[in-house]
Design a protein around this motif. Structure first.
Motif, PDB file in Angstrom:
ATOM      1  N   THR A  76      57.577  18.151  16.312  1.00 56.44           N
ATOM      2  CA  THR A  76      57.009  17.525  17.503  1.00 56.44           C
ATOM      3  C   THR A  76      56.176  18.522  18.287  1.00 56.44           C
ATOM      4  O   THR A  76      56.348  19.722  18.105  1.00 56.44           O
ATOM      5  CB  THR A  76      58.118  16.965  18.413  1.00 56.44           C
ATOM      6  OG1 THR A  76      58.990  18.026  18.771  1.00 56.44           O
ATOM      7  CG2 THR A  76      58.882  15.845  17.741  1.00 56.44           C
ATOM      8  N   PRO A  77      55.289  18.059  19.125  1.00 54.34           N
ATOM      9  CA  PRO A  77      54.950  16.666  19.366  1.00 54.34           C
ATOM     10  C   PRO A  77      53.995  16.126  18.296  1.00 54.34           C
ATOM     11  O   PRO A  77      53.205  16.869  17.736  1.00 54.34           O
ATOM     12  CB  PRO A  77      54.237  16.710  20.711  1.00 54.34           C
ATOM     13  CG  PRO A  77      53.568  18.037  20.730  1.00 54.34           C
ATOM     14  CD  PRO A  77      54.511  18.959  19.993  1.00 54.34           C
ATOM     15  N   ILE A  78      54.133  14.836  18.046  1.00 54.15           N
ATOM     16  CA  ILE A  78      53.155  14.123  17.233  1.00 54.15           C
ATOM     17  C   ILE A  78      52.272  13.397  18.244  1.00 54.15           C
ATOM     18  O   ILE A  78      52.769  12.606  19.037  1.00 54.15           O
ATOM     19  CB  ILE A  78      53.833  13.121  16.287  1.00 54.15           C
ATOM     20  CG1 ILE A  78      54.752  13.859  15.319  1.00 54.15           C
ATOM     21  CG2 ILE A  78      52.789  12.283  15.558  1.00 54.15           C
ATOM     22  CD1 ILE A  78      55.643  12.946  14.497  1.00 54.15           C
ATOM     23  N   VAL A  79      50.992  13.704  18.246  1.00 54.67           N
ATOM     24  CA  VAL A  79      50.075  13.114  19.228  1.00 54.67           C
ATOM     25  C   VAL A  79      49.017  12.317  18.474  1.00 54.67           C
ATOM     26  O   VAL A  79      48.365  12.841  17.568  1.00 54.67           O
ATOM     27  CB  VAL A  79      49.394  14.213  20.085  1.00 54.67           C
ATOM     28  CG1 VAL A  79      48.467  13.581  21.106  1.00 54.67           C
ATOM     29  CG2 VAL A  79      50.443  15.075  20.764  1.00 54.67           C
ATOM     30  N   ARG A  80      48.879  11.034  18.851  1.00 55.91           N
ATOM     31  CA  ARG A  80      47.900  10.164  18.193  1.00 55.91           C
ATOM     32  C   ARG A  80      46.819   9.754  19.169  1.00 55.91           C
ATOM     33  O   ARG A  80      47.067   9.561  20.347  1.00 55.91           O
ATOM     34  CB  ARG A  80      48.570   8.895  17.675  1.00 55.91           C
ATOM     35  CG  ARG A  80      49.476   9.137  16.503  1.00 55.91           C
ATOM     36  CD  ARG A  80      49.990   7.847  15.914  1.00 55.91           C
ATOM     37  NE  ARG A  80      48.877   7.029  15.447  1.00 55.91           N
ATOM     38  CZ  ARG A  80      48.849   5.706  15.495  1.00 55.91           C
ATOM     39  NH1 ARG A  80      49.862   5.039  16.009  1.00 55.91           N
ATOM     40  NH2 ARG A  80      47.817   5.025  15.043  1.00 55.91           N
ATOM     41  N   ASN A  81      45.622   9.597  18.643  1.00 57.96           N
ATOM     42  CA  ASN A  81      44.489   9.054  19.389  1.00 57.96           C
ATOM     43  C   ASN A  81      43.753   8.146  18.419  1.00 57.96           C
ATOM     44  O   ASN A  81      42.898   8.590  17.669  1.00 57.96           O
ATOM     45  CB  ASN A  81      43.577  10.184  19.884  1.00 57.96           C
ATOM     46  CG  ASN A  81      42.360   9.650  20.611  1.00 57.96           C
ATOM     47  OD1 ASN A  81      42.358   8.540  21.111  1.00 57.96           O
ATOM     48  ND2 ASN A  81      41.307  10.456  20.641  1.00 57.96           N
ATOM     49  N   GLY A  82      44.123   6.876  18.422  1.00 52.11           N
ATOM     50  CA  GLY A  82      43.568   5.961  17.428  1.00 52.11           C
ATOM     51  C   GLY A  82      43.987   6.399  16.049  1.00 52.11           C
ATOM     52  O   GLY A  82      45.172   6.510  15.750  1.00 52.11           O
ATOM     53  N   VAL A  87      50.086  17.327  14.807  1.00 52.65           N
ATOM     54  CA  VAL A  87      51.505  17.643  14.845  1.00 52.65           C
ATOM     55  C   VAL A  87      51.617  19.053  15.403  1.00 52.65           C
ATOM     56  O   VAL A  87      50.977  19.970  14.913  1.00 52.65           O
ATOM     57  CB  VAL A  87      52.146  17.572  13.444  1.00 52.65           C
ATOM     58  CG1 VAL A  87      53.606  17.992  13.488  1.00 52.65           C
ATOM     59  CG2 VAL A  87      52.014  16.171  12.864  1.00 52.65           C
ATOM     60  N   GLY A  88      52.415  19.198  16.457  1.00 54.35           N
ATOM     61  CA  GLY A  88      52.529  20.488  17.123  1.00 54.35           C
ATOM     62  C   GLY A  88      51.641  20.520  18.361  1.00 54.35           C
ATOM     63  O   GLY A  88      50.977  19.538  18.709  1.00 54.35           O
ATOM     64  N   TYR A  89      51.620  21.643  19.024  1.00 47.67           N
ATOM     65  CA  TYR A  89      50.871  21.830  20.265  1.00 47.67           C
ATOM     66  C   TYR A  89      49.449  22.286  19.933  1.00 47.67           C
ATOM     67  O   TYR A  89      49.255  23.419  19.476  1.00 47.67           O
ATOM     68  CB  TYR A  89      51.592  22.862  21.137  1.00 47.67           C
ATOM     69  CG  TYR A  89      50.929  23.111  22.461  1.00 47.67           C
ATOM     70  CD1 TYR A  89      51.040  22.187  23.492  1.00 47.67           C
ATOM     71  CD2 TYR A  89      50.196  24.268  22.680  1.00 47.67           C
ATOM     72  CE1 TYR A  89      50.434  22.407  24.715  1.00 47.67           C
ATOM     73  CE2 TYR A  89      49.585  24.505  23.894  1.00 47.67           C
ATOM     74  CZ  TYR A  89      49.712  23.565  24.908  1.00 47.67           C
ATOM     75  OH  TYR A  89      49.114  23.793  26.126  1.00 47.67           O
ATOM     76  N   HIS A  90      48.469  21.387  20.104  1.00 46.44           N
ATOM     77  CA  HIS A  90      47.082  21.688  19.744  1.00 46.44           C
ATOM     78  C   HIS A  90      46.104  21.218  20.820  1.00 46.44           C
ATOM     79  O   HIS A  90      45.288  20.314  20.583  1.00 46.44           O
ATOM     80  CB  HIS A  90      46.709  21.050  18.398  1.00 46.44           C
ATOM     81  CG  HIS A  90      47.465  21.603  17.253  1.00 46.44           C
ATOM     82  ND1 HIS A  90      47.183  22.839  16.713  1.00 46.44           N
ATOM     83  CD2 HIS A  90      48.510  21.108  16.546  1.00 46.44           C
ATOM     84  CE1 HIS A  90      48.024  23.077  15.717  1.00 46.44           C
ATOM     85  NE2 HIS A  90      48.843  22.047  15.603  1.00 46.44           N
ATOM     86  N   PRO A  91      46.149  21.816  22.021  1.00 45.30           N
ATOM     87  CA  PRO A  91      45.239  21.379  23.088  1.00 45.30           C
ATOM     88  C   PRO A  91      43.772  21.559  22.718  1.00 45.30           C
ATOM     89  O   PRO A  91      42.919  20.799  23.205  1.00 45.30           O
ATOM     90  CB  PRO A  91      45.637  22.252  24.283  1.00 45.30           C
ATOM     91  CG  PRO A  91      46.348  23.420  23.708  1.00 45.30           C
ATOM     92  CD  PRO A  91      46.991  22.932  22.444  1.00 45.30           C
ATOM     93  N   GLU A  92      43.457  22.506  21.839  1.00 44.92           N
ATOM     94  CA  GLU A  92      42.065  22.712  21.436  1.00 44.92           C
ATOM     95  C   GLU A  92      41.514  21.494  20.692  1.00 44.92           C
ATOM     96  O   GLU A  92      40.321  21.196  20.762  1.00 44.92           O
ATOM     97  CB  GLU A  92      41.927  23.988  20.594  1.00 44.92           C
ATOM     98  CG  GLU A  92      42.538  23.953  19.208  1.00 44.92           C
ATOM     99  CD  GLU A  92      44.062  24.119  19.138  1.00 44.92           C
ATOM    100  OE1 GLU A  92      44.610  24.075  18.019  1.00 44.92           O
ATOM    101  OE2 GLU A  92      44.718  24.291  20.198  1.00 44.92           O
ATOM    102  N   ILE A  93      42.379  20.773  19.989  1.00 44.42           N
ATOM    103  CA  ILE A  93      41.963  19.541  19.304  1.00 44.42           C
ATOM    104  C   ILE A  93      41.943  18.384  20.288  1.00 44.42           C
ATOM    105  O   ILE A  93      41.007  17.583  20.310  1.00 44.42           O
ATOM    106  CB  ILE A  93      42.887  19.240  18.103  1.00 44.42           C
ATOM    107  CG1 ILE A  93      42.751  20.341  17.049  1.00 44.42           C
ATOM    108  CG2 ILE A  93      42.555  17.868  17.491  1.00 44.42           C
ATOM    109  CD1 ILE A  93      43.742  20.259  15.914  1.00 44.42           C
TER     110      ILE A  93
END
Length: 98
Positions: A76-82, A87-93
């Protein structure tokens, strides 16, 4: 030597390993992994030598079923946008999603 082969009758590599030891007349004990499994102690011993990633069959569908049964296994975290996901902490993405 005290050779143990933890294998599966469906595994070509398990059969090759057995054949290798038979051809050299080296005694071994075969354990059917799907029916007998590994004891926690055996698992820890093998994992210590080869690492967790080497023990996991990434092609096995049962693994996916276990993930759904035990969501605590997900990274975690799994973050979706459409259709995008991380997966993981990726604020740059995530920043590129704005």
């Amino acid at each position: 030597m005290n050779i143990q082969i933890f294998g599966s009758s469906k595994s070509f590599d398990s059969k090759k390993a057995e054949r290798w030891f038979k051809e050299r007349r080296i005694k071994y004990q075969y354990i059917d992994l799907p029916s007998k499994g590994l004891s926690p102690r055996e698992y820890q011993s093998v994992k210590q030598k080869v690492g967790f990633d080497a023990l996991v069959n990434t092609k096995c569908r049962a693994r996916e079923e276990k993930l759904l049964e035990h969501p605590e296994l997900f990274v975690t975290p799994i973050v979706r946008n459409g259709r995008e996901a991380t997966v993981g902490y990726h604020p740059e993405i995530w920043q590129t999603w704005e």
